[in-house]
Design an enzyme around this catalytic site. Structure first.
Site, PDB file in Angstrom:
ATOM      1  N   CYS A 145     -30.074  61.276 -14.122  1.00  0.00           N
ATOM      2  CA  CYS A 145     -28.624  61.517 -14.310  1.00  0.00           C
ATOM      3  C   CYS A 145     -28.039  60.370 -15.122  1.00  0.00           C
ATOM      4  O   CYS A 145     -27.070  59.727 -14.719  1.00  0.00           O
ATOM      5  CB  CYS A 145     -27.906  61.665 -12.985  1.00  0.00           C
ATOM      6  N   GLY A 186     -24.826  56.344 -19.773  1.00  0.00           N
ATOM      7  CA  GLY A 186     -25.887  55.515 -20.309  1.00  0.00           C
ATOM      8  C   GLY A 186     -25.812  54.026 -20.085  1.00  0.00           C
ATOM      9  O   GLY A 186     -26.686  53.301 -20.567  1.00  0.00           O
ATOM     10  N   GLY A 187     -24.822  53.535 -19.367  1.00  0.00           N
ATOM     11  CA  GLY A 187     -24.719  52.094 -19.163  1.00  0.00           C
ATOM     12  C   GLY A 187     -25.942  51.502 -18.496  1.00  0.00           C
ATOM     13  O   GLY A 187     -26.440  50.438 -18.898  1.00  0.00           O
ATOM     14  N   LYS A 188     -26.477  52.189 -17.496  1.00  0.00           N
ATOM     15  CA  LYS A 188     -27.644  51.671 -16.784  1.00  0.00           C
ATOM     16  C   LYS A 188     -28.908  51.793 -17.640  1.00  0.00           C
ATOM     17  O   LYS A 188     -29.797  50.940 -17.569  1.00  0.00           O
ATOM     18  CB  LYS A 188     -27.802  52.411 -15.451  1.00  0.00           C
ATOM     19  N   ASP A 219     -28.423  57.692  -9.996  1.00  0.00           N
ATOM     20  CA  ASP A 219     -26.960  57.663  -9.855  1.00  0.00           C
ATOM     21  C   ASP A 219     -26.536  59.124  -9.727  1.00  0.00           C
ATOM     22  O   ASP A 219     -26.258  59.803 -10.716  1.00  0.00           O
ATOM     23  CB  ASP A 219     -26.331  56.999 -11.079  1.00  0.00           C
ATOM     24  N   CYS A 240     -20.830  56.833  -7.056  1.00  0.00           N
ATOM     25  CA  CYS A 240     -19.502  56.221  -7.223  1.00  0.00           C
ATOM     26  C   CYS A 240     -18.511  56.943  -6.314  1.00  0.00           C
ATOM     27  O   CYS A 240     -17.504  57.492  -6.756  1.00  0.00           O
ATOM     28  CB  CYS A 240     -19.048  56.259  -8.679  1.00  0.00           C
TER      29      CYS A 240
END
Length: 423
Positions: free
Chosen positions: A239, A243-245, A301, A354
């Protein structure tokens, strides 16, 4: 033929409010409203709509004192927007004239332009002065009640205060966070993220075009920091969009596979990888169907209620009603079971959501450990990350809330836990 009047930021903001409040659509799904606006107008329309949603309860309370009968939603949203902007110090002439003009060009509602003019003039002349005396806007009952049951009324009130303040901009540096913080004039947070409180257009900031950093809330950056990836590790980001991770894992030198079902959202991941000169294998597929295994690190996530992001997304309480909670919780459990099966021997799984709801966090891990006696949590991964010890949870995870770091500007609500096989 009369030439079409160019759209205004205020008019577009009213249309955004119509879609959020009237149609249950998130602002992120309403981009068509902004299509004809220039970049600066687009940003202004989003800001106006966001400010109005944050202050909606206060605006309605003030309007109820001067408007006996509720007008149609579109007109009511124009009054709400104007009231909030005036109470926050907006130019009275510009606000009133622009919104009256907006209503007068609408064939369906133009007969109410006099009402809009009269009401907003009253607000400008003093009817809106009690703004700061009104209570902090509350979350809707469908969300407030389960949160109060989980965290208590005092904690929920503190979260609502954080939501009302809004959020600064957090970014993650590709490398050398201290240098990037100095370049941007930001504050280096205890966890390594960089916080900006005074910024303009994001893409115009130094280092953006050259890929030296990306936008990522401080809470969302902690899961990868806790996993502490190193060069050569095989990492799977389930997931993955936006794309930050994925970027964090790639910047650490891991061999990253990123999965998401949305081709459109994965395009954004691809663009950010290109901008930052990082690489990852991108797979557009349902994560439950992905069957390659042997990963040293798996990051899930999971899709969730996103109730932890209200300080940045005040549209969420109005676009949703909680009816999807049960379906999301069941999906998270399925994804957790599948994610475990993709680990290499000795590998680590980081589960996160989150969400502020324990059913989407603490309870998921408790139930996983009950199902799988061969698994355990590894809370030591959160050592030396700049977090407070009281944020750690009984089952070995980490609970973050919007009211934490209140003196620094808060953070998103987040839950995470690292799971490994027992040895």
């Amino acid at each position: 033929m009369t030439p079409r009047k160019p759209p205004s930021a205020r008019g577009a903001a009213v249309a955004l409010l119509d879609q959020v409040i009237g149609q249950g659509r998130m602002l992120s799904d309403s981009s068509g409203v902004l299509r004809d606006l220039k970049g600066s107008q687009r940003a202004e329309a989003l800001r106006l709509a966001t400010d109005t949603l944050r202050g909606l309860e206060r605006a309605d309370r003030l309007l109820s004192r001067v408007v006996r009968k509720k007008p149609p939603l579109h007109v009511r949203n124009a009054l709400r927007l104007g009231t909030v902007e005036l109470c926050l110090g907006g130019d009275a002439h510009g606000v009133v004239s622009d919104l009256v003009s907006h209503i007068s060009t609408n064939n369906r509602y133009r007969h109410l332009k006099g009402l809009v003019n009269a009401v907003l003039r009253q607000m400008a002349e003093g009817a809106g002065r009690p703004w700061n005396d009104l209570r902090i806007p509350r979350m809707p009952r469908w969300l407030r009640e389960p949160l109060a049951q989980a965290w208590g009324n005092g904690s929920v009130s503190a979260m609502e205060a954080a939501h009302f303040k809004g959020a600064p901009l957090d970014v993650t540096a590709k490398s050398d966070s201290a240098r990037v913080a100095e370049m941007l004039g930001g504050t280096l947070l205890p966890t390594g993220s960089i916080r900006l409180t005074d910024f303009g257009q994001v893409s115009a900031q130094p280092g953006f075009e050259t890929g030296e950093w990306w936008v990522q809330d401080a809470a969302a950056a902690i899961p990868v920091r806790a996993l502490n990836p190193s060069p050569g590790m095989r990492a799977l980001d389930m997931c993955a969009a936006p794309g930050g991770k994925t970027l964090q894992l790639a910047a650490a030198g891991a061999e990253v596979t990123a999965i998401d079902t949305s081709e459109r959202r994965m395009d954004r991941v691809r663009e950010n990888l290109e901008r930052t000169n990082l690489s990852a294998e991108l797979v557009i597929e349902n994560v439950l169907a992905f069957d390659k295994s042997g990963y040293d690190l798996v990051l899930l996530d999971a899709p969730c209620s996103a109730t932890g992001t209200i300080r940045r997304h005040p549209d969420l309480p109005y676009a949703k009603d909680g009816s999807e909670f049960g379906e999301l919780i069941a999906l998270q459990a399925k994804m957790l079971n599948h994610a475990v099966s993709l680990l290499a021997p000795g590998g680590r799984l980081m589960f996160c959501t989150c969400s502020l709801l324990p059913d989407e966090g603490e309870v998921q891990i408790e139930e996983l450990l009950e199902r799988r006696e061969d698994l355990q949590t590894e809370p030591t991964v959160f050592d030396n990350l700049g977090i407070e010890p009281e944020w750690l949870t009984e089952e070995g995870g980490l609970r973050l809330r919007p009211d934490y770091w209140s003196d620094l500007g808060g953070m998103d609500g987040f839950y995470m836990a690292c799971v490994t096989q027992r040895t």
